[in-house]
Design a protein around this motif. Structure first.
Motif, short mmCIF file in Angstrom:
data_model
loop_
_atom_site.label_atom_id
_atom_site.label_comp_id
_atom_site.label_asym_id
_atom_site.label_seq_id
_atom_site.Cartn_x
_atom_site.Cartn_y
_atom_site.Cartn_z
N ILE A 1 60.12 46.09 63.66
CA ILE A 1 59.36 45.04 62.97
C ILE A 1 58.40 44.36 63.93
O ILE A 1 57.24 44.10 63.60
N ALA A 2 58.88 44.09 65.15
CA ALA A 2 58.03 43.42 66.14
C ALA A 2 56.80 44.25 66.47
O ALA A 2 55.67 43.74 66.46
N PHE A 3 56.99 45.54 66.73
CA PHE A 3 55.84 46.38 67.07
C PHE A 3 54.99 46.66 65.84
O PHE A 3 53.75 46.74 65.94
N GLY A 4 55.62 46.84 64.68
CA GLY A 4 54.84 47.06 63.46
C GLY A 4 53.95 45.88 63.14
O GLY A 4 52.77 46.04 62.82
N VAL A 5 54.50 44.66 63.26
CA VAL A 5 53.71 43.45 63.00
C VAL A 5 52.65 43.26 64.08
O VAL A 5 51.51 42.87 63.79
N ALA A 6 53.00 43.54 65.33
CA ALA A 6 52.03 43.39 66.42
C ALA A 6 50.82 44.30 66.21
O ALA A 6 49.69 43.92 66.55
N PHE A 7 51.03 45.47 65.65
CA PHE A 7 49.92 46.39 65.42
C PHE A 7 49.05 45.97 64.23
O PHE A 7 48.04 46.61 63.94
N GLU A 8 49.46 44.89 63.53
CA GLU A 8 48.65 44.38 62.42
C GLU A 8 47.58 43.40 62.90
O GLU A 8 46.91 42.77 62.07
N VAL A 9 47.42 43.26 64.20
CA VAL A 9 46.43 42.31 64.74
C VAL A 9 45.04 42.51 64.15
O VAL A 9 44.39 41.53 63.76
N VAL B 1 46.12 43.75 72.81
CA VAL B 1 44.80 43.37 73.33
C VAL B 1 43.73 44.35 72.83
O VAL B 1 42.64 43.93 72.39
N LEU B 2 44.03 45.65 72.88
CA LEU B 2 43.07 46.64 72.40
C LEU B 2 42.82 46.49 70.90
O LEU B 2 41.67 46.59 70.44
#
Length: 263
Positions: free
Chosen positions: A174-182, A234-235
């Motif tokens: 969930i953490a990485f999935g949500v982080a990739f929603e930036v 960041v990317l």
């Protein structure tokens, strides 16, 4: 919103009674549940709950000392935990179908320029979430678990509990999935006019600091995992800034576009 050419509302005549909306909502929810149930039935048959959990636990099992195995503390954990994994996997794999049902429900009430915005964002958010979870499983776990094992005292026998591992994995996915929603968040904020593209560019430093804090909180206590989450965020922030320019240009309301052309 009216068409600036013929001065007509493109949604005129599409209104439905409230009861009809409720019936359609029920049907969409049932179709979503049926989709999840169908995927779950396949997963229960192949590869099966036990093999599915073995696949989920593979990154940790590879990092355990030779001869070590995971344990099940609860009496029914060996049965319930693999079933939970199967249900969660069925929901995750059914996500495109669920989002399609949501889209089919709300699309009739959207203008053309709104559809140009919503549909790409829904599709992109799904792909980005999958990418975040896959990045976590294939790269982060492979780097983090060996590092954690090396930190363990020699006097400690490392035998993780299968239920605790499942909770950890779900949190990380969930953490990485949500982080990739930036990029999605950046585009929405810019399209709604909450921030401008110029402001987003000026916020870069603050975003990096905030992303570093988030990465430190949600990742295991090793620098590799923290950097592995920080760099993609960041990317993706930069991708969001570029995408915001495109979306603002191509999803403007007809009246706004006409006003911009007359200026």
């Amino acid at each position: 919103m009216t068409d600036p050419v013929n001065n007509t509302d493109e949604l005129a005549g599409t209104e439905q009674p409230f009861v009809a909306h409720l019936i359609e909502l029920r049907d969409r929810l049932l179709r979503s549940v049926y989709g999840i149930a169908a995927v779950l039935a396949v997963l229960l048959f192949y590869p099966g709950p036990s093999h599915l959990y073995d696949l989920l636990a593979m990154p940790l099992v590879k990092a355990l000392p030779e001869g070590s195995r995971m344990i099940a503390v609860g009496v029914v954990s060996p049965f319930l935990v693999p079933i939970k994994v199967s249900v969660l996997a069925a929901i995750g794999l059914s996500l495109p179908w669920i989002l399609y049902q949501i889209w089919a429900f709300v699309a009739p009430g959207l203008y053309k320029h709104e559809k140009k915005l919503v549909l790409p964002l829904v599709a992109a958010s799904t792909v980005l979430f999958y990418m975040g979870a896959a990045f976590c499983y294939f790269f982060v776990f492979g780097q983090a678990f060996p590092a954690i094992q090396r930190m363990a005292p020699i006097s400690v026998a490392v035998s993780p509990d299968i239920e605790a591992y499942l909770d950890f994995v779900i949190t990380m996915f969930i953490a990485f999935g949500v982080a990739f929603e930036v990029p999605i968040v950046v585009v929405i904020l810019a399209r709604m006019g909450i921030v401008t593209v110029a402001q987003l560019k000026s916020f870069r430093t603050y975003f990096v600091v905030g992303a570093a804090a988030v990465a430190g909180l949600v990742t295991p206590p090793d620098p590799v995992s923290m950097v592995a989450l920080l760099l993609p965020m960041v990317l993706l922030y930069e991708v969001g800034i570029f995408s915001a320019k495109v979306f603002i240009k191509h999803t403007a309301a007809p009246d706004d576009a006409a006003d911009a052309a007359n200026v």
